[in-house]
Write a protein that holds these residues in place. Structure first.
Motif, PDB file in Angstrom:
ATOM      1  N   VAL A  41       0.865  -1.177   0.000  1.00  0.00           N
ATOM      2  CA  VAL A  41       0.000   0.000   0.000  1.00  0.00           C
ATOM      3  C   VAL A  41       0.903   1.229   0.000  1.00  0.00           C
ATOM      4  O   VAL A  41       1.704   1.415   0.914  1.00  0.00           O
ATOM      5  CB  VAL A  41      -0.921   0.012   1.245  1.00  0.00           C
ATOM      6  CG1 VAL A  41      -1.745   1.284   1.291  1.00  0.00           C
ATOM      7  CG2 VAL A  41      -1.805  -1.224   1.263  1.00  0.00           C
ATOM      8  N   ILE A  68      -5.394   2.049   3.760  1.00  0.00           N
ATOM      9  CA  ILE A  68      -4.675   1.313   4.806  1.00  0.00           C
ATOM     10  C   ILE A  68      -5.659   0.463   5.604  1.00  0.00           C
ATOM     11  O   ILE A  68      -5.433  -0.726   5.833  1.00  0.00           O
ATOM     12  CB  ILE A  68      -3.909   2.269   5.742  1.00  0.00           C
ATOM     13  CG1 ILE A  68      -2.760   2.942   5.007  1.00  0.00           C
ATOM     14  CG2 ILE A  68      -3.390   1.518   6.971  1.00  0.00           C
ATOM     15  CD1 ILE A  68      -2.107   4.084   5.776  1.00  0.00           C
ATOM     16  N   CYS A  72      -5.034  -3.351   4.785  1.00  0.00           N
ATOM     17  CA  CYS A  72      -4.256  -3.934   5.883  1.00  0.00           C
ATOM     18  C   CYS A  72      -5.136  -4.577   6.938  1.00  0.00           C
ATOM     19  O   CYS A  72      -4.664  -5.409   7.706  1.00  0.00           O
ATOM     20  CB  CYS A  72      -3.349  -2.877   6.495  1.00  0.00           C
ATOM     21  SG  CYS A  72      -2.170  -2.193   5.304  1.00  0.00           S
ATOM     22  N   VAL A  79       3.119  -0.933   4.205  1.00  0.00           N
ATOM     23  CA  VAL A  79       2.701   0.414   3.825  1.00  0.00           C
ATOM     24  C   VAL A  79       3.953   1.231   3.541  1.00  0.00           C
ATOM     25  O   VAL A  79       4.870   1.295   4.363  1.00  0.00           O
ATOM     26  CB  VAL A  79       1.847   1.081   4.931  1.00  0.00           C
ATOM     27  CG1 VAL A  79       1.589   2.548   4.616  1.00  0.00           C
ATOM     28  CG2 VAL A  79       0.535   0.330   5.100  1.00  0.00           C
ATOM     29  N   ILE A  96      -0.909  -2.470  10.289  1.00  0.00           N
ATOM     30  CA  ILE A  96       0.213  -2.552   9.346  1.00  0.00           C
ATOM     31  C   ILE A  96       1.215  -3.604   9.802  1.00  0.00           C
ATOM     32  O   ILE A  96       1.617  -3.621  10.952  1.00  0.00           O
ATOM     33  CB  ILE A  96       0.896  -1.163   9.240  1.00  0.00           C
ATOM     34  CG1 ILE A  96      -0.082  -0.135   8.670  1.00  0.00           C
ATOM     35  CG2 ILE A  96       2.157  -1.244   8.404  1.00  0.00           C
ATOM     36  CD1 ILE A  96       0.435   1.298   8.725  1.00  0.00           C
TER      37      ILE A  96
END
Length: 163
Positions: A41, A68, A72, A79, A96
């Motif tokens: 991402v 995100i 995630c 990320v 994350i």
């Protein structure tokens, strides 16, 4: 040598049999229904210079935060933050799996792919403190209430191919 975006560099770096799927603003259903192995991402600030970059909240603009959360929250992800300064990231850290501060790579997206795919190892240390919240600013090493998200000098060396 030509310039590369992070997306084009990833496509050039992975095995030709690997399918790379790009979606600028994926929702959680898209992510869950495709049975992806993992996601990269890429989020960040829009390009800015001089006073146009002034920001009182130092947040990542949409669709960054929702991407995100959607991606995630559903699968393993790394990320990559594109910014010229620390930005608010703490609210998303629990979702994350890996975080990369790529700063401003310009036309060299291949350099980001090189470390993501293990051609080169991550190296480096923060040249500034990464705050938790904007209301902590200014924040400097030695301040009485120094409580950063990532302290000045924080950094690591890793190889995501082991991930």
């Amino acid at each position: 040598m030509s310039s590369t975006t992070i997306l084009s560099a990833v496509k050039q770096t992975v095995d030709p049999a690997t399918e790379v799927v790009f979606n600028e603003n994926p929702d959680a259903n898209f992510v869950k229904s495709n049975k992806f192995s993992y996601a990269i991402v890429v989020v960040g600030e829009p390009p800015y210079a001089e006073t146009f970059g002034d920001s009182l909240n130092l947040t990542i603009p949409e669709p960054g935060p929702s991407t995100i959360t959607n991606v995630c929250g559903a699968i393993r992800c790394v990320v990559v933050v594109i910014s010229g300064r620390p930005v608010v990231i703490q609210p998303y850290l629990s979702k994350i799996d890996a975080l990369v501060a790529a700063w401003l790579p310009g036309t060299e997206g291949q350099g980001v792919a090189d470390v993501l795919y293990g051609d080169y190892e991550f190296t480096g240390k923060l040249a500034r403190t990464w705050f938790k919240r904007v209301d902590q600013l200014p924040m400097n090493v030695g301040d009485k209430h120094y409580d950063p998200l990532f302290p000045f000098g924080f950094g690591l060396t890793t190889n995501l191919t082991k991930y």
